[in-house]
Structure formats: C-alpha cells, structure tokens
Motif scaffolding. Structure first.
Motif, PDB file in Angstrom:
ATOM      1  N   SER A 473       0.862  -1.179   0.000  1.00 18.62           N
ATOM      2  CA  SER A 473       0.000   0.000   0.000  1.00 18.62           C
ATOM      3  C   SER A 473       0.903   1.234   0.000  1.00 18.62           C
ATOM      4  O   SER A 473       2.127   1.130  -0.035  1.00 18.62           O
ATOM      5  CB  SER A 473      -0.893   0.015   1.239  1.00 18.62           C
ATOM      6  OG  SER A 473      -0.087   0.194   2.404  1.00 18.62           O
ATOM      7  N   LEU A 504      -3.381   4.591  -3.625  1.00 22.10           N
ATOM      8  CA  LEU A 504      -2.970   3.371  -2.927  1.00 22.10           C
ATOM      9  C   LEU A 504      -3.235   3.446  -1.427  1.00 22.10           C
ATOM     10  O   LEU A 504      -3.044   2.468  -0.713  1.00 22.10           O
ATOM     11  CB  LEU A 504      -1.483   3.105  -3.180  1.00 22.10           C
ATOM     12  CG  LEU A 504      -1.117   2.482  -4.535  1.00 22.10           C
ATOM     13  CD1 LEU A 504       0.392   2.357  -4.674  1.00 22.10           C
ATOM     14  CD2 LEU A 504      -1.767   1.113  -4.676  1.00 22.10           C
ATOM     15  N   ARG A 508      -4.847  -1.958  -1.968  1.00 23.79           N
ATOM     16  CA  ARG A 508      -3.530  -2.587  -1.975  1.00 23.79           C
ATOM     17  C   ARG A 508      -3.217  -3.094  -3.382  1.00 23.79           C
ATOM     18  O   ARG A 508      -4.113  -3.273  -4.218  1.00 23.79           O
ATOM     19  CB  ARG A 508      -3.457  -3.725  -0.962  1.00 23.79           C
ATOM     20  CG  ARG A 508      -3.813  -3.283   0.472  1.00 23.79           C
ATOM     21  CD  ARG A 508      -3.498  -4.361   1.478  1.00 23.79           C
ATOM     22  NE  ARG A 508      -2.059  -4.559   1.648  1.00 23.79           N
ATOM     23  CZ  ARG A 508      -1.296  -3.832   2.450  1.00 23.79           C
ATOM     24  NH1 ARG A 508      -1.808  -2.846   3.159  1.00 23.79           N
ATOM     25  NH2 ARG A 508      -0.010  -4.095   2.557  1.00 23.79           N
ATOM     26  N   MET A 509      -1.940  -3.313  -3.636  1.00 24.75           N
ATOM     27  CA  MET A 509      -1.486  -3.738  -4.960  1.00 24.75           C
ATOM     28  C   MET A 509      -0.699  -5.036  -4.813  1.00 24.75           C
ATOM     29  O   MET A 509       0.242  -5.111  -4.014  1.00 24.75           O
ATOM     30  CB  MET A 509      -0.596  -2.634  -5.564  1.00 24.75           C
ATOM     31  CG  MET A 509      -0.063  -2.940  -6.956  1.00 24.75           C
ATOM     32  SD  MET A 509       1.003  -1.582  -7.594  1.00 24.75           S
ATOM     33  CE  MET A 509      -0.219  -0.388  -8.114  1.00 24.75           C
TER      34      MET A 509
END
Length: 602
Positions: A473, A504, A508-509
């Motif tokens: 994040s 972000l 989340r990525m």
C-alpha cells in the motif's frame, strides 16, 4: 572537488598554471551547445595547437565516429600525448562568430567570473551581475585554524586547490583529512557563489554511503572557503586504468562497476544528479588492490525532482549524454556517463572521439560506439549487452543504475545488493493516471516478461516489504523511502511526489499489478525481442482486453483535447473490420500517447 593525493605532473599540458588537478570542479565546466558549434577554417591552426596540448591517453584508439564527422585524421603522435587527465576539459579560445556558441561561452565566463576586457559578455537579463557588492558570507564556522592544521598542497585546479590537513583535537586528533580551499576572490558572480553553497549542501545532505567521500565540515574566513572531507590516498580510478595498461579484465571491471553503480543509484534515489561522472572523479580510499572506490566532486551536482528536467549544459565532453546537449535531462544522464566509463574499462578506448569539442558532441549525438573491434568479440555477450544498454541515446530506453545492478553481467556477483529504484515510483504514477484501456494493454504486456526481466521487479517489490498476503500500500512505499532517506531526499521533495500515489492509500497492490504498473515500455522496446513481446501481448489483449471502440471514445480514453483532429490522428489505431484496436493502436496505447505527443506523431 579536490581530493587528490599526489602532486600534479609537472609535464601536464594545461591552459593555465592553475588547471592541473583533474578533481576540482572547474576541470568540468559548462559545455557549449552542440547544436550551436559552428566550424570555421580560420580556426584550424589554433585548433591544431590545442590538439598538441591535449593530454590524450596513449592507450586509447580513436573511435570510428571520428572519420564520420571530421575532415582530418586525428593527431596520434606519442609526442603529442600525455596520460594524466581527460583531454580538452577547458575551452581555451573564443568561438568564432557568427556561431551562437559564443553566447553560451559568455554565460560560462560570467558564471566563473572570467570575462576579460576584450571578451565583452552578452547581458542576459538578471544574469548580468557586477563583481562588487556580492554577499560572500556562507554562514559556515569561522574557526578552521582551531580545529585543523593545514598541510601540503596535493592538487590545484582552476577554481581552488586541495591540501592535506591534520585534526588538532577531538576523536580524530592526529588523523588526516583533505581540504578543498576555494578563494573568495575567485567568486566573482552570484552563480559561482551559489555553486559553492550547493556543493556543500549536497555533500552535507548525502551521508552514509560507503562509496561516497565522507564530508566532515565546512569553514570560511575573510579570504577562503574550506571544505573538509576524508582523505583518499589510493589515487584516481583513471590512474589504475593506466597502470593496468589501459583496461581491466571483465571480473575486475565488474567489481569497479558495482561500486560506481551503487553510489550513483543512491544519489538518484535521494534526488541528486552528479553531472560529472568520469574516472578522475572516483578515488580509491587506499593503495590496496581491493580498496573501496569513492565518488567525489559534487561541484556540478544539483537536486532534481522526480518529474523535473534540467537544461544546464555541464560536464566533461567525452562523458556528456546526448540529452544534456539537447538541454533536457535528469538522472539518466549520469547513467550514460557510467556507460562511457564501462566502455573504457573493458576495451581501453573511448566510445566517442574527435579532435574538437564540437566533433565529440557530434559523435555523441549521431555515432554508435564500436563493438566489432578487439577486444569486444572476445568479451562475453553479457558484457557487451550491459554497455550497449547504458549507452542507449534515448534516455527513456536506458537502464537506470539500479536496473544495471540487476543485469545478468553483474547480478550473479556476491557483492551486488540491488537498491530501491526511484523509476518504479515514476512509472506507478503514470499507471495510476492511465485509462482502463491502457491498463489492460499494460497487463497483457506484463504477462510476456521473461524471468530476467521479472527478476528486477521482484527485487524492487521485496524492498517495499509487502505484507503476508503479498500486497503493498502507500504506507509500504513511504516506509521504504524513509528507510533510505537522507536530507537530500527532502530537498528534492520526493515525499511530495508520493502524493500522486494517494489512490494506494485506500487499496492494496499485488505483485501482478505491480509488474503491470512498473514495467517500462520504452526499455522493453530497446530489446531485440521487443517485436516478440509486443505480438504476444497483443494476442493476449485480443482475448482479454480488446473491444470495439469508436474514435471519440478512444480520444477521451487518451485524454486528448477537443482541438486535436482525432479522426486524422487515430484513423490507423482502429481496425475497420470490427472497430477494435489494431496492433499499431495497441503499441501506441502502451506508450501512453497524449495531447502533448500527438502533434509530434502527425
């Protein structure tokens, strides 16, 4: 910046008795604009005289580029060469009219306060400055003599000189340091004063890296500024190249390059561009064979924001990047200079060579370095690829310093520890602002990456310390930057840059999306297998992301302004059979065409 440990050679051919040291900031100065350098037959004689005085390396062979851009053969007589510094680092004569370079030279003269009565400066608004009335007070401590005993002079340059000094008291009592002494009488312009102020600021801000010369303190009195640094007694990288007969073995060159790239990547993450990387500006801390290498001379360095472009033409002719000559550059220009050093280390000759500065600039802009002559055919394919990717003329396609440390030629070394790369945040910013269609295209391209290409992204993702679920994040990014932050990073306002990644903060990525967001289309395009990447990606895009789209909707996706003739510009982007993106449209979409770039494409 001067930290040399041996007296200059009495045989050095210089333009003045104060220009011997290759390590003072004036050994690399503002360069004339390459596009403005006119040739004039009446200067041939003067040029020939200057060539005789130029200290060329005896082991260097001229680049083939010379024969493409020069009418005469290079003077290579051993009687005309010396081996103690990079040649032609000062401009010894006025450029002949009507070349616009004369104007650039006049700006340079004003910068260093060296305008002579018969060389009238061209006023440029607020740049026209008087030598009197300047504030030469820096706010540094005025008690240099209380703390240090000044010793012998070890180097002298155009703008100052370097001496050894001994600590008089404190924990370091009795130990030696190097002191760069800059006379205030030389600071005859506001720009020259600001250069000194910024040099100290950068040295003070960049702390804690093993391959960076350690800054101790700065002092001033009525006559001088004193910059105190660690004393490096192992000599210049240039000297060791010469001592080895002009080149290194691949293994030894690899060790040197790892150290250089480590410190360059560190500076770039902090938001500092060095702008004068060359063998003379790297010193060994001791005379031991395995001594650490230290970057010095931040006299031409500057802070640069992640999205900022600089336009000062500064540096050393043989190491200057093409985009510097085009007056639009950032940290990538340092990587080009590293590529020149790598080329020299591995083969013993310069990649770009000519008799004149303007000839060198033309070679840098137009010629390709040779990889066909010995010893290149006998070197590894990885070494050749490594140098080629550093010397790509398009800065967008050039590797970053951190990426270079991930290159197959280096990454198997035990000494390599890949640092955080500021490029990933630049690419993430662009990705976050992209349309859904472009994100789908990038996702397709990311699925075609090879293991080597994924290796760098895996290392960068790991440095962001994802949680147990394998996601990151905005907080992860902030934490990673703060862990690596120095005062220089705050000056370059990299933290402000993170505001563009605020999306972000609420999501989340994962690693798959991280790869999509941080792959560089331009860098992939520089690879031999780009066509294969693009075709495979398009096939995946056809299955997952391609859809019928009208030109007006596509223009909206790209953020094109109403003034752009979209039907004329985007006509080839869409297949007439089904209204979906064509392969050409797909590739252009990957590059993120916008209103700013569309007119260039018309």
């Amino acid at each position: 910046m001067g930290i040399c440990t041996s007296k200059p050679s009495p045989n050095s051919h210089t333009s003045s008795p104060k220009s011997d040291s290759p390590q003072t900031k004036e050994s690399s100065v503002k360069l004339p604009d390459a596009s403005a350098n006119g040739e004039n037959p009446r200067d041939d004689k003067a040029e020939a005289e200057n060539v005789k005085k130029s200290p060329f390396f005896p082991f260097y062979s001229p680049s083939p580029a010379h024969y493409f851009f020069s009418k005469k053969s290079p003077a290579r007589s051993p009687a005309n060469v010396s081996s103690n510094s990079t040649p032609k680092r000062f401009f010894r004569r006025p450029f002949p009219p009507p070349s616009p370079a004369k104007h650039i030279r006049a700006v340079l003269a004003r910068r260093h306060g060296s305008v002579k009565p018969n060389e009238a400066a061209i006023p440029e608004g607020s740049e026209a400055e008087a030598a009197t009335g300047l504030d030469k007070s820096f706010g540094f401590s005025k008690h240099f003599g209380n703390k240090y005993e000044l010793g012998e002079e070890v180097g002298r340059g155009h703008f100052g000189y370097t001496c050894k000094a001994t600590f008089k008291k404190g924990e370091l009592k009795g130990q030696q340091a190097a002191v760069k002494v800059i006379p205030k009488s030389k600071m005859t312009t506001a720009i020259a004063i600001e250069d000194v102020r910024r040099e100290v600021k950068i040295l003070k801000a960049l702390t804690g890296h093993n391959n960076l010369v350690k800054f101790h303190d700065a002092f001033e009195d009525h006559d001088n500024v004193y910059i105190v640094m660690e004393l490096c007694e192992g000599g210049e990288l240039l000297d060791r190249i010469l001592a080895r007969g002009g080149k290194y073995t691949e293994d030894d060159a690899r060790t040197v390059m790892i150290q250089i790239l480590n410190v360059v990547a560190f500076c770039h993450l902090q938001g500092v561009v060095h702008r004068d990387l060359k063998p003379e500006n790297f010193l060994f801390s001791s005379k031991d064979e395995d001594s650490q290498l230290k970057a010095i001379d931040f006299g031409l360095s500057d802070f640069v924001k992640p999205d900022e472009r600089l336009n000062d033409i500064v540096g050393s002719a043989y190491y200057v990047a093409p985009e510097v000559l085009h007056r639009s550059y950032a940290t990538e220009a340092d990587v080009w200079s590293v590529g020149v050093i790598a080329y020299i280390l591995l083969c013993g000759s310069r990649p770009f060579w000519a008799r004149t500065e303007s000839g060198i600039f033309r070679a840098v802009l137009k010629a390709d370095p040779s990889f066909d002559e010995p010893p290149w055919p006998s070197l590894s394919a990885e070494a050749r690829d490594f140098v080629k990717r550093l010397l790509n003329k398009d800065p967008r396609k050039r590797m970053t310093a951190a990426q270079a440390l991930s290159h197959p030629w280096l990454k198997n070394s035990n000494e390599v520890k890949v640092p955080l790369d500021i490029l990933i945040f630049k690419l993430m910013k662009v990705y976050m602002r992209s349309s859904a269609l472009r994100k789908a295209a990038l996702r397709s391209l990311s699925k075609t990456l090879t293991l080597d290409e994924l290796s760098y992204l895996k290392e960068q993702f790991a440095l962001l310390e994802p949680n147990k679920n394998g996601t990151i994040s905005l907080e992860n990014i902030k934490t990673a930057l703060m862990k690596n932050a120095t005062d220089a990073m705050k000056e370059a306002r990299i933290a402000d840059f993170l505001a563009s990644l605020n999306a972000l903060q609420y999501r989340r990525m994962d690693f798959e999306e991280f790869c999509t967001a941080t792959l560089s289309v331009h860098q992939l395009e520089a690879l031999d297998r780009w066509e294969q990447h693009a075709r495979c990606a398009y096939e995946l895009f056809e299955k997952d992301g391609n859809r019928a789209i009208v030109i007006e909707e596509l223009a909206s996706e790209l953020g094109l302004s109403p003034s752009v003739p979209v039907h004329a510009v985007l006509h080839d982007w869409i297949r007439h059979t089904d209204g979906k993106l064509s392969f050409l449209g797909f590739v252009k979409l990957l590059h993120g065409v916008s209103s700013r770039t569309v007119p260039k494409a018309q």
